[in-house]
Design an enzyme around this catalytic site. Structure first.
Site, mmCIF file in Angstrom:
data_model
loop_
_atom_site.group_PDB
_atom_site.id
_atom_site.type_symbol
_atom_site.label_atom_id
_atom_site.label_comp_id
_atom_site.label_asym_id
_atom_site.label_seq_id
_atom_site.Cartn_x
_atom_site.Cartn_y
_atom_site.Cartn_z
ATOM 1 N N SER A 19 44.255 4.079 -30.088
ATOM 2 C CA SER A 19 43.343 4.055 -31.236
ATOM 3 C C SER A 19 43.118 2.640 -31.756
ATOM 4 O O SER A 19 42.595 1.784 -31.056
ATOM 5 C CB SER A 19 43.893 4.976 -32.329
ATOM 6 O OG SER A 19 42.980 5.135 -33.383
ATOM 7 N N ASP B 28 36.692 2.374 -34.424
ATOM 8 C CA ASP B 28 37.982 1.866 -33.966
ATOM 9 C C ASP B 28 38.052 2.022 -32.452
ATOM 10 O O ASP B 28 37.078 2.437 -31.819
ATOM 11 C CB ASP B 28 39.148 2.573 -34.667
ATOM 12 C CG ASP B 28 39.259 4.044 -34.298
ATOM 13 O OD1 ASP B 28 38.239 4.635 -33.907
ATOM 14 O OD2 ASP B 28 40.364 4.602 -34.413
ATOM 15 N N ASP C 151 39.280 4.020 -30.223
ATOM 16 C CA ASP C 151 38.959 5.256 -29.516
ATOM 17 C C ASP C 151 37.842 6.033 -30.190
ATOM 18 O O ASP C 151 37.526 7.152 -29.790
ATOM 19 C CB ASP C 151 40.203 6.135 -29.336
ATOM 20 C CG ASP C 151 40.704 6.732 -30.642
ATOM 21 O OD1 ASP C 151 40.394 6.166 -31.715
ATOM 22 O OD2 ASP C 151 41.418 7.749 -30.594
ATOM 23 N N ASP D 65 37.480 7.635 -32.978
ATOM 24 C CA ASP D 65 37.661 8.882 -33.713
ATOM 25 C C ASP D 65 37.486 8.666 -35.212
ATOM 26 O O ASP D 65 37.646 9.591 -36.002
ATOM 27 C CB ASP D 65 39.010 9.536 -33.406
ATOM 28 C CG ASP D 65 40.207 8.727 -33.862
ATOM 29 O OD1 ASP D 65 40.032 7.553 -34.270
ATOM 30 O OD2 ASP D 65 41.337 9.262 -33.812
#
Length: 482
Positions: free
Chosen positions: A124, A277, A279, A281
């Site tokens: 992440s 960010d 990833d 999400d």
């Protein structure tokens, strides 16, 4: 490696298994973890159920369980993906490799392709040396702690020397018969399915028409997909942070470092900026003047819009205890009920599923829109936020003013959860009394280190500073006398 304040030795943390790649998170651990996960998450499939694999053909009617796997661009993701795929295929699971793709896309495709489970290799917003492995259950749902604990127990059994026969006819650590190995196929084409899904959530094909948007992709998983989604929605897009080299993810860019985005918005005269960010999400936003909007402010815009449209179930939104007091004020004035959960979007998601609510999220920008997704989705959030302000004909700056943001002060005090007790509770009560009921006080143990986190919010910044300093002194004394 784990990040649980209650269980410091637990492998799974607040969002999967994370650590320094090649050190904490090795290829051997990745293989064994995926083998253990296969025995737990394939229950009901290996015993006779079938997986169709959806339109993509996944299981192909073989009777074997199907898993989808995606990753962010970290260099370590390449060897970790290979290790996870080896563990899954060796356990008799068919695998679709989705390539570099946002975490929420893996969640969506887990459900869309009728997979038994999904796997994401990403850390992440963490720096490039870190990486992680997390799993989604059937339908793209984050795993409950109890299921993660079961996977960890199977992993420990495997690590203790459970033999692995060398013939195709063998048994897994769960003693479930496996008669053949899983097959592995590339399925990067399925990213188009996810993109189509995102665009279908908008009110029309040109929902963002007339907007100039800067997209900071953090050199991460959304570096191609996010700008494309914004363009197809009608926006003029300027892209930064979209040249991943495996080592530069989140480095001075993205939602954890808004400076580059602010500069680009001002330079290009953009109407808005969006920062994802690593990833994707989650996301944060920046208005035309370079002022940031956090998750609470984004939630305010989305919640009021859903309520006006009659689509906010129970006129309720779910957030964590870290939400800003200004958010609570804005929701109260809008006639919207707020439910709080412990820190972590998985807790928000669990309450939303249990009670049927459609909107929730965190101050960090994890926003869950249950009408369209099972988990936080930064690209979805950015499309919905920009569409909302564009349809209302207001600027992002004007939308941000819907929530009076209270100054917030954070202080860390060395200590452990076991040291908290009546003396700390009394100190918190005194701090709240000083705020006169018009502010927030939160004391909680860190989930990642032996630290007690103190948060104070008040309308007046100097009052918040004064109260948190006094609270910190009292907490230190209380912990010392424990």
């Amino acid at each position: 490696m784990g990040e649980s304040g209650d269980k410091p030795d637990r492998l799974f943390g607040t969002d999967g298994v994370r650590g320094v790649a090649g050190c904490d998170l090795t290829a051997r651990l990745a293989t064994d973890l995926s083998t253990a996960a296969a025995t737990v998450l394939s229950v009901g499939v290996l015993s006779g159920g079938t997986v169709s694999g959806g339109t993509g053909g996944g299981g192909g009617g073989t009777g074997r369980p199907l898993a989808v796997i995606g990753r962010d661009p970290r260099a370590s993701g390449e060897f970790l993906e290979a290790a996870v795929v080896a563990g899954l295929a060796g356990a008799g699971v068919d695998v679709l490799r989705l390539g570099v793709i946002p975490t929420p896309a893996v969640a969506y495709l887990t459900g869309a392709l009728d997979a038994a489970f999904g796997v994401v290799i990403s850390a992440s917003h963490n720096p490039a040396p870190d990486n992680g492995i997390k799993f989604f259950g059937r339908g793209g749902i984050k795993l409950p702690d109890a299921v993660e604990d079961e996977i960890e127990a199977r992993l420990r059994t495997l690590e203790q020397g459970t033999p692995e026969p060398k013939t195709p006819e063998r048994r897994t650590p769960a003693s479930t018969a496996v008669t053949e190995f899983g097959r592995v196929r590339d399925a990067t084409v399925e990213q188009e399915r996810y993109l189509d899904h995102l665009l279908a959530t908008l009110p029309g094909p040109s929902a963002l028409a007339g907007l100039r948007v800067v997209a900071d992709c953090a050199h991460g998983a959304a570096y191609q997909l996010a700008p494309e989604a914004l363009r197809q929605a009608g926006a003029e897009v300027v892209t930064i942070g979209a040249e991943p080299d495996g080592l530069n993810i989140n480095a001075g860019c993205g939602s954890t470092s808004l400076g580059a985005l602010v500069a680009a918005v001002l330079q290009h005269g953009a109407d808005a900026g969006i920062a994802y960010d690593g990833d994707a999400d989650r996301c944060l936003a920046v208005d035309a003047d370079g002022q940031p909007l956090d998750g609470d402010q984004i939630l305010t815009v989305l919640a009021t819009g859903l309520k006006e449209a009659g689509r906010l179930t129970g006129d309720t939104v779910v957030v964590t205890v870290m939400s800003n007091q200004g958010f609570h004020v804005a929701m109260r004035e809008a006639g919207i009920t707020v439910i709080e959960t412990p820190v972590g979007d998985k807790h928000v998601s669990a309450v939303m599923r249990e009670r049927g609510y459609v909107l929730g999220g965190e101050q960090s920008g994890h926003i869950i829109m249950a009408e369209h997704a099972t988990t936080g989705d930064g690209v979805l959030t950015s499309l919905q936020l920009l569409s909302a302000v564009n349809q209302r004909g207001v600027s992002l700056a004007a939308a941000a003013k819907m929530m009076p943001k209270y100054p917030q002060v954070l202080v860390n005090v060395p200590g452990a959860a076991s040291q908290l007790g009546p003396a700390v509770d009394a100190a918190v009560a005194r701090a709240r009394k000083q705020l006169g009921g018009n502010g927030r006080v939160l004391v909680r143990p860190s989930g990642t280190e032996p630290t007690i986190r103190l948060m104070v919010q008040a309308e007046d910044a100097s009052l918040a500073e004064r109260v948190v300093r006094q609270l910190a002194d009292e907490v230190r004394l209380a912990l010392a006398g424990h």
